[in-house]
Design a protein around this motif. Structure first.
Motif, mmCIF file in Angstrom:
data_model
loop_
_atom_site.group_PDB
_atom_site.id
_atom_site.type_symbol
_atom_site.label_atom_id
_atom_site.label_comp_id
_atom_site.label_asym_id
_atom_site.label_seq_id
_atom_site.Cartn_x
_atom_site.Cartn_y
_atom_site.Cartn_z
ATOM 1 N N TYR A 1 -5.161 -9.193 -1.060
ATOM 2 C CA TYR A 1 -4.839 -7.987 -1.840
ATOM 3 C C TYR A 1 -4.422 -8.372 -3.252
ATOM 4 O O TYR A 1 -4.790 -7.711 -4.222
ATOM 5 C CB TYR A 1 -3.702 -7.225 -1.159
ATOM 6 C CG TYR A 1 -3.410 -5.894 -1.797
ATOM 7 C CD1 TYR A 1 -4.190 -4.788 -1.510
ATOM 8 C CD2 TYR A 1 -2.361 -5.748 -2.705
ATOM 9 C CE1 TYR A 1 -3.933 -3.564 -2.090
ATOM 10 C CE2 TYR A 1 -2.092 -4.527 -3.292
ATOM 11 C CZ TYR A 1 -2.883 -3.438 -2.985
ATOM 12 O OH TYR A 1 -2.626 -2.232 -3.564
ATOM 13 N N TRP B 1 0.810 -1.218 0.000
ATOM 14 C CA TRP B 1 0.000 0.000 0.000
ATOM 15 C C TRP B 1 0.844 1.270 0.000
ATOM 16 O O TRP B 1 1.964 1.286 0.525
ATOM 17 C CB TRP B 1 -0.904 0.042 1.250
ATOM 18 C CG TRP B 1 -1.796 -1.138 1.388
ATOM 19 C CD1 TRP B 1 -2.890 -1.420 0.615
ATOM 20 C CD2 TRP B 1 -1.687 -2.197 2.341
ATOM 21 N NE1 TRP B 1 -3.463 -2.597 1.039
ATOM 22 C CE2 TRP B 1 -2.745 -3.093 2.095
ATOM 23 C CE3 TRP B 1 -0.806 -2.485 3.387
ATOM 24 C CZ2 TRP B 1 -2.944 -4.243 2.845
ATOM 25 C CZ3 TRP B 1 -0.998 -3.629 4.134
ATOM 26 C CH2 TRP B 1 -2.060 -4.503 3.861
ATOM 27 N N LEU C 1 -8.515 2.193 1.786
ATOM 28 C CA LEU C 1 -8.957 0.815 2.033
ATOM 29 C C LEU C 1 -9.107 0.583 3.531
ATOM 30 O O LEU C 1 -9.908 -0.235 3.975
ATOM 31 C CB LEU C 1 -7.905 -0.165 1.502
ATOM 32 C CG LEU C 1 -7.675 -0.142 -0.001
ATOM 33 C CD1 LEU C 1 -6.434 -0.943 -0.335
ATOM 34 C CD2 LEU C 1 -8.893 -0.699 -0.714
ATOM 35 N N THR D 1 -4.261 2.256 -2.723
ATOM 36 C CA THR D 1 -3.716 1.306 -3.702
ATOM 37 C C THR D 1 -2.605 1.918 -4.542
ATOM 38 O O THR D 1 -1.860 1.184 -5.192
ATOM 39 C CB THR D 1 -4.829 0.825 -4.661
ATOM 40 O OG1 THR D 1 -5.478 1.984 -5.180
ATOM 41 C CG2 THR D 1 -5.829 -0.061 -3.959
ATOM 42 N N SER D 2 -2.475 3.245 -4.570
ATOM 43 C CA SER D 2 -1.449 3.862 -5.426
ATOM 44 C C SER D 2 -1.085 5.243 -4.898
ATOM 45 O O SER D 2 -1.826 5.837 -4.111
ATOM 46 C CB SER D 2 -1.980 4.007 -6.860
ATOM 47 O OG SER D 2 -3.052 4.934 -6.855
ATOM 48 N N THR E 1 -3.939 7.733 -5.959
ATOM 49 C CA THR E 1 -5.148 7.813 -5.118
ATOM 50 C C THR E 1 -4.818 8.469 -3.778
ATOM 51 O O THR E 1 -5.626 9.224 -3.227
ATOM 52 C CB THR E 1 -5.795 6.423 -4.900
ATOM 53 O OG1 THR E 1 -4.785 5.514 -4.453
ATOM 54 C CG2 THR E 1 -6.443 5.887 -6.155
ATOM 55 N N ALA F 1 -7.769 -5.888 -4.767
ATOM 56 C CA ALA F 1 -7.304 -4.801 -3.898
ATOM 57 C C ALA F 1 -8.413 -3.870 -3.458
ATOM 58 O O ALA F 1 -8.282 -3.201 -2.443
ATOM 59 C CB ALA F 1 -6.235 -4.007 -4.634
ATOM 60 N N ASN F 2 -9.502 -3.791 -4.208
ATOM 61 C CA ASN F 2 -10.478 -2.739 -3.927
ATOM 62 C C ASN F 2 -11.704 -3.208 -3.167
ATOM 63 O O ASN F 2 -12.603 -2.422 -2.906
ATOM 64 C CB ASN F 2 -10.910 -2.085 -5.239
ATOM 65 C CG ASN F 2 -9.765 -1.278 -5.805
ATOM 66 O OD1 ASN F 2 -9.204 -0.434 -5.114
ATOM 67 N ND2 ASN F 2 -9.370 -1.585 -7.030
#
Ligand code: C5P
Length: 296
Positions: A208, A164, A251, A267-268, A271, A212-213
């Motif tokens: 994950y 993450w 998350l 996740t990135s 984001t 992941a979402n």
């Protein structure tokens, strides 16, 4: 020896269960600690005496700083009180935020002075000294990811790759660790966890890779920091930030340690960056979990 600089990372807690108050005045805990890329810096050079410069200062006098205490302890343990060092500590990790800055600095001081003074102590020997400086100090010699139990001093390194991006939010709120533990003792509705935090994190990482979402499938709600519910009534800004992180797409979001920093898992970097804008005007830090502590 020329001067050299070591990074001293912050940590976050993935879950933090607080158990019973022990006879020694500490509480048993169960948590996964993850070192992140928000770092202080310590520069070491030879000198005749111990000299600590902290920029900006975090204690009334340099000798109150855990870095100085770590240096004095190592000097005494090694019987080398004649050796000195100049240490310049550059602070970036917020203080009183549950991010372990002071503990990390102490661990880095042990590592740096072990090198500067050619002491050749092993990581295990330094970990024994670290225990005497504070409950969280041993982790910073045994990270960057570890299952932490006991009073915080029983550290099992976990060979995990943490995927993450971490967004840390720091309200203008200083929480004293002893005070936070006292609030825990006064808070009756604590259920013992059915699973260790290491096991919860391990399942999250397995899931994950699959999806992941999906918050429900991911089982993030099993990851509980006991300080969060305990401090929420007295410090409503904390659940407000947690909610805002969730609304911004985290998350998972919770306190780090006993706070006051709240962090979200994303996740990135993209984001997390969008979420940081949504958390304005709070001070935010976008961090990567550390894979190894870099040295310069
Ligand atoms: O070990 P450290 O000096 O960081 O602990 C500061 C204080 O926090 C302790 O004196 C104790 O009151 C509380 N504490 C605790 N249980 C822990 C860690 C800290 O009660 N596991």
């Amino acid at each position: 020896m020329d001067s050299f600089t070591l990074l001293s990372p912050a940590k976050i807690n993935l879950g933090l269960h607080v158990g019973r108050l022990r006879d020694d005045g500490y509480h048993d805990i169960d948590s996964v600690f993850v070192a992140v890329s928000l770092c202080d810096e310590l520069t070491f050079s030879e000198a005749n005496l111990l000299d600590l410069v902290c920029q900006p200062p975090v204690t009334n006098t340099p000798t109150d700083n855990l870095v100085y205490k770590a240096a004095a302890l190592l000097q005494e343990f090694a019987g080398c009180t004649g050796k000195g060092a100049k240490i310049v500590l550059t602070k970036r990790i917020p203080h009183g935020a549950g991010l372990g800055g002071g503990s990390s600095n102490a661990a880095t001081a042990l590592l740096g002075l072990n090198r500067l003074w050619n002491l050749d102590y092993t990581p295990d020997e330094l970990t024994q000294l670290a225990r005497r400086l504070g409950s969280d100090v041993p982790f910073f010699l045994n990270g960057p990811v570890a299952h932490v139990t006991g009073r915080g001093d029983v550290v099992r390194t976990l060979p995990l790759d943490i995927p993450w991006t971490v967004l840390v939010v720091t309200p203008d709120l200083h929480i004293s660790t002893p005070w936070a533990y006292q609030q825990i003792d006064a808070f009756p509705q604590r259920n013992p966890p059915s699973e260790s935090t290491a096991s919860i994190v391990s399942h999250l990482l397995d899931n994950y890779a699959l999806d992941a979402n999906d918050l429900n499938k991911g089982g993030y709600n099993k990851l509980v920091n006991d300080f969060h519910s305990c401090l929420a009534t007295q410090l409503p800004e904390i659940p407000t930030i947690t909610r805002r992180l969730h609304d911004a797409g985290a998350l998972y979001a919770s306190l780090s340690g006993s706070g006051s920093a709240v962090f979200g898992l994303f996740t990135s970097v993209e984001t997390a960056t969008t979420a940081a804008s949504a958390l304005s005007p709070y001070q935010t830090y976008i961090c990567a979990p550390m894979n190894s502590v870099e040295q310069t």
